[in-house]
Motif scaffolding. Structure first.
Motif, short mmCIF file in Angstrom:
data_model
loop_
_atom_site.label_atom_id
_atom_site.label_comp_id
_atom_site.label_asym_id
_atom_site.label_seq_id
_atom_site.Cartn_x
_atom_site.Cartn_y
_atom_site.Cartn_z
N GLY A 19 11.81 2.32 -8.79
CA GLY A 19 11.53 1.93 -7.34
C GLY A 19 12.90 1.70 -6.56
N ASN A 79 13.91 -0.97 -5.04
CA ASN A 79 14.28 -2.25 -5.56
C ASN A 79 15.36 -2.35 -6.55
OD1 ASN A 79 12.75 -3.57 -3.49
ND2 ASN A 79 11.02 -3.95 -4.88
N PHE A 84 14.06 -8.13 4.33
CA PHE A 84 12.94 -7.84 3.06
C PHE A 84 13.65 -8.99 1.89
CE2 PHE A 84 12.51 -4.65 -0.69
CZ PHE A 84 11.21 -5.08 -0.69
N TYR A 127 16.19 -8.86 -0.97
CA TYR A 127 17.54 -9.14 -0.98
C TYR A 127 18.24 -10.40 -1.43
CZ TYR A 127 16.70 -5.27 2.56
OH TYR A 127 16.50 -4.00 3.08
N ASN A 139 11.37 -4.51 7.03
CA ASN A 139 10.11 -5.33 6.40
C ASN A 139 10.22 -6.59 6.35
OD1 ASN A 139 7.64 -5.81 5.10
ND2 ASN A 139 8.40 -5.10 3.10
N ASP A 155 18.54 0.49 4.04
CA ASP A 155 17.44 0.53 3.23
C ASP A 155 16.36 1.22 3.95
OD1 ASP A 155 14.94 -0.09 2.30
OD2 ASP A 155 15.19 -1.85 1.56
N ALA A 207 13.31 2.57 3.38
CA ALA A 207 12.00 2.79 2.83
C ALA A 207 10.80 3.28 3.43
CB ALA A 207 11.57 1.33 2.26
N TYR A 208 11.02 3.24 5.01
CA TYR A 208 10.17 3.54 5.82
C TYR A 208 10.45 4.95 6.80
CZ TYR A 208 7.91 -0.73 4.23
OH TYR A 208 7.48 -1.70 3.40
N THR A 258 12.47 5.59 -0.99
CA THR A 258 11.33 5.42 -1.91
C THR A 258 10.52 6.45 -2.02
OG1 THR A 258 9.84 3.55 -2.90
CG2 THR A 258 10.23 3.73 -0.43
N SER A 297 7.42 4.90 -2.91
CA SER A 297 6.24 3.99 -2.94
C SER A 297 5.70 4.06 -1.66
CB SER A 297 6.99 2.68 -3.11
OG SER A 297 7.62 2.56 -4.28
N LYS A 298 6.13 4.49 -0.58
CA LYS A 298 5.30 4.36 0.83
C LYS A 298 4.70 5.67 1.32
CE LYS A 298 6.65 0.10 0.29
NZ LYS A 298 8.05 -0.54 0.59
N ARG A 315 6.88 3.68 -9.32
CA ARG A 315 8.15 2.94 -9.40
C ARG A 315 9.41 4.14 -9.33
NH1 ARG A 315 7.60 0.31 -7.04
NH2 ARG A 315 9.16 -1.20 -7.21
C1 LIG Z 1 8.76 -1.38 0.06
C2 LIG Z 1 10.21 -1.65 0.32
C3 LIG Z 1 11.05 -1.17 -0.57
C4 LIG Z 1 10.67 -0.38 -1.67
O1 LIG Z 1 10.42 -0.67 -2.93
P1 LIG Z 1 10.14 0.04 -3.94
O2 LIG Z 1 10.84 -0.72 -5.15
O3 LIG Z 1 10.68 1.45 -3.91
O4 LIG Z 1 8.55 0.27 -4.52
C5 LIG Z 1 12.38 -1.25 0.12
N1 LIG Z 1 12.79 -1.74 0.83
C6 LIG Z 1 11.91 -2.16 1.55
C7 LIG Z 1 12.41 -2.99 3.06
C8 LIG Z 1 10.53 -2.26 1.47
O5 LIG Z 1 9.62 -2.77 2.34
#
Ligand SMILES: *Cc1c(COP(=O)(O)O)cnc(C)c1O
Length: 367
Positions: A95, A97, A121, A124, A168, A195, A197-198, A225, A227-228, A236
């Protein structure tokens, strides 16, 4: 007094609250005795994984007894090609993270400071405390990052800055001009993590792809990531793009097999699934518009979002509304832990899921 390991933990960890994930559907169904629950609480792709990723997983049975490729050769190569960098500039994480955690641990420790924004987020502050470093939270502006306030928070002890773009849980974003001016003004001894992620959801022309910045800003780490938008949250997989020497540092503290074989194979396949990516964006844009229209007709305001979730301002304490939604089988995300006790974050789902959420919300607000 009885023995408690908390007394033995490093001070930065003692004051930390654990991350609270979105409630899983199974947990709600078990606790409330209901079925057919809808989860719009963790910014997951409502379409799930694409066909190509699913197919890649089916082929893995024979190799489950083997360790994964610890260097992630194929996936890093594919990501390097995607972003126009060398494979040696890509760091894979369990992930993204995991990559955030690697940066904090590799570059900061006790006595050092890590800067991020209010309402940013939740991971952090966790990785900061785990590294033993001190968190410095800059005030926000209109719920988003205030880059002037963040710049003012940088001091001689600052080692890392986290910037979420989009952020986020607020869905706010930063345009190319101001963000690059912020990065340019930072001392090069400060590692700045952007970061993203989106990123794949953002359609604004002024939104920057910061993976392209590492060539001119060696202290930038852009994280992404699977994940999204790629719909692989269960597996992960995330990554960072950085200067080669940053990747070398991260590689020294990385767990040897931090990304497993299923994740490596599925992520590699997902990169080629441009049709799934296109549909995922399309479903998200339609769902975001549906949730905005619904919120408007309920007389609610919201924080304008470019991501796959929307954070609604209920204008009253959100906790009882969250509970009422749970009883109606709809899981959203309370954000009081982000200093936002009147807001609820709703992830964009399929049309029917969004409609169920809006109906339950209407009843909860009336009742
Ligand atoms: C969901 C998210 C992540 C990513 O999480 P993963 O560990 O890749 O699942 C990273 N940063 C932000 C701001 C998120 O919302």
């Amino acid at each position: 007094m009885s023995w408690n390991a908390l007394d033995l933990a490093r001070e930065s960890v003692r004051s930390l609250s654990p991350y609270v994930p979105g409630k899983p559907v199974e947990a709600l169904e078990r606790e409330y005795g209901i079925t057919q629950a809808v989860k719009l609480a963790s910014n997951e792709n409502p379409l799930g994984a694409g066909e190509r990723a699913r197919a890649a997983l089916r082929d893995l049975g024979d190799s489950l007894g083997r360790y994964p490729d610890g260097g992630g050769f194929e996936l890093r190569g594919a990501l390097a090609a995607l972003h126009g960098v060398a494979a040696s500039q890509v760091t894979l994480g369990n992930g993204s993270n995991d990559v955030l955690d690697l940066v904090a641990r590799a570059f900061a420790g006790p006595g050092d400071e890590i800067v991020f924004s209010a309402h940013a987020f939740a991971v952090y502050p966790i990785v900061t405390a785990a590294a033993g470093a001190t968190a410095v939270e800059a005030p926000s502006r209109d719920w988003g990052h205030d880059l002037d306030a963040m710049a003012a928070a940088i001091g001689p002890r600052t080692r890392v800055v986290f910037v979420a773009n989009p952020n986020n849980p607020t869905g706010t974003w930063l345009a190319r001009g101001p963000l690059e001016a912020f990065v340019r003004a930072l001392p090069e001894r400060v590692i700045v993590v952007i970061d993203e992620a989106y990123a794949e959801y953002v359609a604004q022309p002024e939104y920057p792809d910061c993976t392209a910045w590492v060539a001119r800003h060696p202290n930038v780490v852009a994280t992404r990531t699977f994940s999204k938008v790629h719909g692989l949250a269960a597996l992960r997989v995330g990554y960072g793009v950085s200067h080669e020497s940053v990747a070398d540092v991260l590689n020294r503290v990385r767990q040897p097999f931090n990304v497993n074989s299923l994740g490596l194979a599925a992520a590699r396949a997902a990169l080629e699934d441009t049709e799934h990516l296109r549909r995922s964006r399309e479903v998200n844009a339609a769902g975001l518009a549906q949730l905005e229209a619904g919120a408007r007709s309920l007389g609610l305001s919201w924080i304008p979002s470019v991501a796959n979730f929307i954070t609604l301002d209920l204008g009253r304490p959100a906790a009882p509304v969250y509970e009422a939604l749970l009883r109606a089988g709809v899981i959203v995300r309370p954000v009081a832990n982000y200093g936002m006790p009147r807001h609820l974050r709703v992830s964009v789902g399929l049309a029917g899921e969004n409609a169920r959420c809006l109906e339950a919300l209407e009843r909860a607000l009336r009742g």
